[in-house]
Design a protein around this motif. Structure first.
Motif, short mmCIF file in Angstrom:
data_model
loop_
_atom_site.label_atom_id
_atom_site.label_comp_id
_atom_site.label_asym_id
_atom_site.label_seq_id
_atom_site.Cartn_x
_atom_site.Cartn_y
_atom_site.Cartn_z
N PRO A 1 0.83 -1.21 0.00
CA PRO A 1 0.00 0.00 0.00
C PRO A 1 0.87 1.26 0.00
O PRO A 1 1.89 1.30 0.70
N PRO A 2 0.51 2.28 -0.77
CA PRO A 2 1.26 3.54 -0.74
C PRO A 2 1.21 4.16 0.67
O PRO A 2 0.24 4.00 1.39
N VAL A 3 2.29 4.85 1.03
CA VAL A 3 2.35 5.54 2.32
C VAL A 3 2.44 7.03 2.06
O VAL A 3 3.46 7.52 1.56
N LEU B 1 6.82 21.44 6.20
CA LEU B 1 6.27 22.62 5.54
C LEU B 1 4.96 22.33 4.80
O LEU B 1 4.41 23.20 4.12
N GLY B 2 4.48 21.08 4.91
CA GLY B 2 3.18 20.75 4.35
C GLY B 2 3.20 20.18 2.95
O GLY B 2 2.13 19.94 2.37
N ARG B 3 4.38 19.92 2.38
CA ARG B 3 4.41 19.36 1.03
C ARG B 3 4.09 17.87 1.07
O ARG B 3 4.58 17.14 1.93
N GLU B 4 3.28 17.41 0.12
CA GLU B 4 2.86 16.01 0.08
C GLU B 4 3.98 15.11 -0.46
O GLU B 4 4.67 15.45 -1.43
N ASN C 1 0.02 12.96 -4.62
CA ASN C 1 -1.42 12.87 -4.35
C ASN C 1 -2.08 11.80 -5.21
O ASN C 1 -2.91 11.03 -4.74
N ARG C 2 -1.69 11.72 -6.48
CA ARG C 2 -2.24 10.70 -7.38
C ARG C 2 -1.79 9.30 -6.96
O ARG C 2 -2.59 8.36 -6.95
N CYS C 3 -0.53 9.17 -6.58
CA CYS C 3 -0.01 7.86 -6.17
C CYS C 3 -0.70 7.36 -4.90
O CYS C 3 -0.93 6.16 -4.72
N ALA C 4 -1.04 8.28 -4.00
CA ALA C 4 -1.65 7.90 -2.72
C ALA C 4 -3.02 7.27 -2.91
O ALA C 4 -3.51 6.56 -2.02
N GLN C 5 -3.66 7.50 -4.05
CA GLN C 5 -4.98 6.94 -4.32
C GLN C 5 -4.91 5.52 -4.88
O GLN C 5 -5.95 4.86 -5.03
N MET C 6 -3.72 5.02 -5.17
CA MET C 6 -3.57 3.71 -5.79
C MET C 6 -3.64 2.59 -4.75
O MET C 6 -3.50 2.84 -3.55
#
Length: 205
Positions: A115-117, A123-126, A154-159
């Motif tokens: 699972p992606p982590v 500083l808040g960067r994803e 952000n796109r990878c985290a949805q995989m």
């Protein structure tokens, strides 16, 4: 995952740091390990390990600038020393470099095997960490740690595990510190920095 077609192409331009050192012997062929310095535009640099079969001595001299093409490889280090997952590039072709500018480009396709982590910097960067399984033609696979930033993260985290992923990136090195039996050791980790996500190739679609 075993049915996902693998794609594994890399091109590096950089400087040889040391003479080739015998690494292992496989199917009658000697393979050598060569540390290779690849500067970044930022002024930082990546030092990666190349695996070369029967290297030509005149090419692989310290200080020589070369362009190498090949495939990213992984294996488990069971010696207890250093990183547990070792990442190298297996060299398939080599040329004398025409300039002294670093280049570091990978094209990979495989499937997520963990699972992606997702996380954020102070500083808040994803950021998103992934483990990509890239199948070889003869049944084995290379397991490659990848990192993505910003909108790509952000796109990878949805995989999900098993999802197919095709990407453009670079092979980078990163030093970190670890306490071993009360002693602070400096170690090097290797990962794929994802620059872009790409459409699936015709063979996969």
């Amino acid at each position: 995952m075993s049915q996902v077609k693998g794609e594994n192409q890399g091109m590096l331009r950089g400087e040889v740091l040391a003479v080739p050192k015998l690494s292992h012997h496989n199917h009658g062929v000697d393979y050598y390990l060569v540390p290779f310095r690849v500067p970044r535009l930022s002024g930082a640099e990546d030092v990666v390990n190349l695996v070369v079969s029967q290297p030509q001595a005149q090419l692989w001299q310290p200080g020589n600038w070369l362009e190498v093409g090949g495939e990213v490889r992984s294996y488990n280090n069971r010696s207890g020393q250093g990183s547990r997952l070792v990442i190298t590039m297996l060299v398939r072709e080599v040329l004398q470099a025409h300039c002294r500018e670093g280049e570091n480009h990978l094209l990979l396709a495989g499937a997520l095997c963990k699972p992606p982590v997702a996380r954020r910097t102070p500083l808040g960067r994803e950021i998103c960490d992934l483990l990509l399984a890239v199948n070889r033609p003869y049944g084995r696979a290379d397991y490659l740690p990848c990192i993505a930033w910003g909108s790509v993260a952000n796109r990878c985290a949805q995989m999900e595990v098993g999802d197919r992923l095709r990407l453009e990136g670079r092979l980078q090195s990163r030093q970190y510190h670890k306490m071993v039996e009360g002693e602070r050791q400096t170690r090097t980790a290797y990962e794929i920095s994802i620059m872009n996500l790409l459409p699936q190739s015709e063979e996969e679609s």
